[in-house]
Design a protein around this motif. Structure first.
Motif, short mmCIF file in Angstrom:
data_model
loop_
_atom_site.label_atom_id
_atom_site.label_comp_id
_atom_site.label_asym_id
_atom_site.label_seq_id
_atom_site.Cartn_x
_atom_site.Cartn_y
_atom_site.Cartn_z
N THR A 1 14.04 28.11 -15.10
CA THR A 1 13.02 27.71 -16.08
C THR A 1 13.27 26.27 -16.54
O THR A 1 14.42 25.87 -16.77
N HIS B 1 11.93 31.26 -22.39
CA HIS B 1 12.32 31.76 -21.06
C HIS B 1 13.61 31.11 -20.56
O HIS B 1 14.00 31.30 -19.41
N GLU C 1 8.46 28.60 -15.32
CA GLU C 1 9.25 29.58 -16.08
C GLU C 1 9.31 30.91 -15.34
O GLU C 1 8.40 31.24 -14.58
N GLN C 2 10.37 31.64 -15.61
CA GLN C 2 10.55 32.93 -14.95
C GLN C 2 9.32 33.82 -15.10
O GLN C 2 8.69 33.83 -16.16
N TYR D 1 14.94 37.07 -26.24
CA TYR D 1 13.96 37.44 -25.21
C TYR D 1 14.66 38.17 -24.07
O TYR D 1 14.21 39.22 -23.62
N GLY E 1 12.54 40.02 -17.54
CA GLY E 1 11.60 38.93 -17.81
C GLY E 1 10.17 39.35 -18.06
O GLY E 1 9.39 38.60 -18.63
#
Ligand code: NI
Length: 248
Positions: A77, A71, A29-30, A206, A213
């Motif tokens: 991701t 994410h 994931e990022q 998000y 991020g």
């Protein structure tokens, strides 16, 4: 000693002296502007492999995709549904148990995995009970340890990064990956210097709240030297805890 770099006779020999194995588990994931997508899998992997070499521990392949739903609005991701992850962890564990492993130590690198790993352990133990296991010594045990919760590690990270440690894409985890892979050191400037804090909701929300991020962190402070210190302390903790667990 790594499972995937071993032959089956070598694993058979290991099993004659130990029924315990260490599995790094994380996420893809990022991790902000300068953190690798693999950060949460690479951190436990780097620590585990070193613990394996220094402690004579067999280390399995890294379970490197986990719970990364929030994410998903960042490129690269990959996520598993909780039900898929539980099923996969069950199959990994049952495969190992079939060969005689009785203690599976999962070293985790992603906070978002914790609830699902715990549920997977429940699924695993149901299978053992339904298969008719008896006696006072549990035939199969799993143990979850988040690497940042090994003795002294959170305190060390706070000392190294008193400001801007944050909770996602932290300078500590980025430092660990840089220590493991010095070629990826990346001094991208952060704007704002320290990322905002806030709740984690849906993937789209998000990205609106945390546009690059990060959450609460300034990973531009990361360094190979910090990573080396964090890895050394973590390795010590893993070897000690793994040995106790193996003997339990
Ligand atoms: Ni992370």
């Amino acid at each position: 000693m790594q499972l995937q770099l071993s032959t089956w006779p070598e694993v058979e020999t290991y099993l004659a002296k130990s029924k315990a194995i260490l599995i790094p588990i994380g996420s893809t994931e990022q991790h902000g502007p300068n953190g690798l997508l693999g950060t949460d899998a690479l951190c436990p992997e780097i620590i585990s492999r070193r613990a394996g070499d220094e402690g004579g521990i067999l280390v399995g392949p890294t379970f490197n995709v986990g719970q990364a739903q929030h994410h998903m609005n960042f490129s690269g991701t990959i996520t598993l549904r909780p039900s898929t992850m539980i099923a996969a962890m069950l199959d990994w564990t049952q495969s190992l148990a079939r060969h005689g492993f009785e203690r599976i130590y999962w070293l985790n690198g992603h906070g978002g995995n914790i609830a699902t790993i715990t549920a997977a352990f429940s699924e695993i133990y149901h299978g053992v009970t339904f298969a008719g296991a008896g006696g006072n010594r549990p035939p199969l045990r799993c143990h979850l340890r988040n690497w940042w919760e090994l003795p002294g590690v959170t305190d060390l990270c706070r000392q190294l990064f008193p400001v801007g440690e944050g909770s996602h894409a932290t300078p500590s985890e980025v430092s660990v990956t840089w220590f493991g892979y010095p070629d990826v050191v990346n001094h991208t400037a952060m704007s704002p210097k320290i990322a905002p804090h806030g709740p984690i909701l849906d993937a789209a929300d998000y990205r609106r709240r945390f546009p690059d991020g990060r959450i609460g962190s300034d990973p531009s402070q990361a360094s190979i030297a910090a990573g080396e210190k964090i890895v050394a302390l973590s390795v010590k903790g893993v070897i000690s805890e793994f040995r106790q667990f193996a003997a339990s």
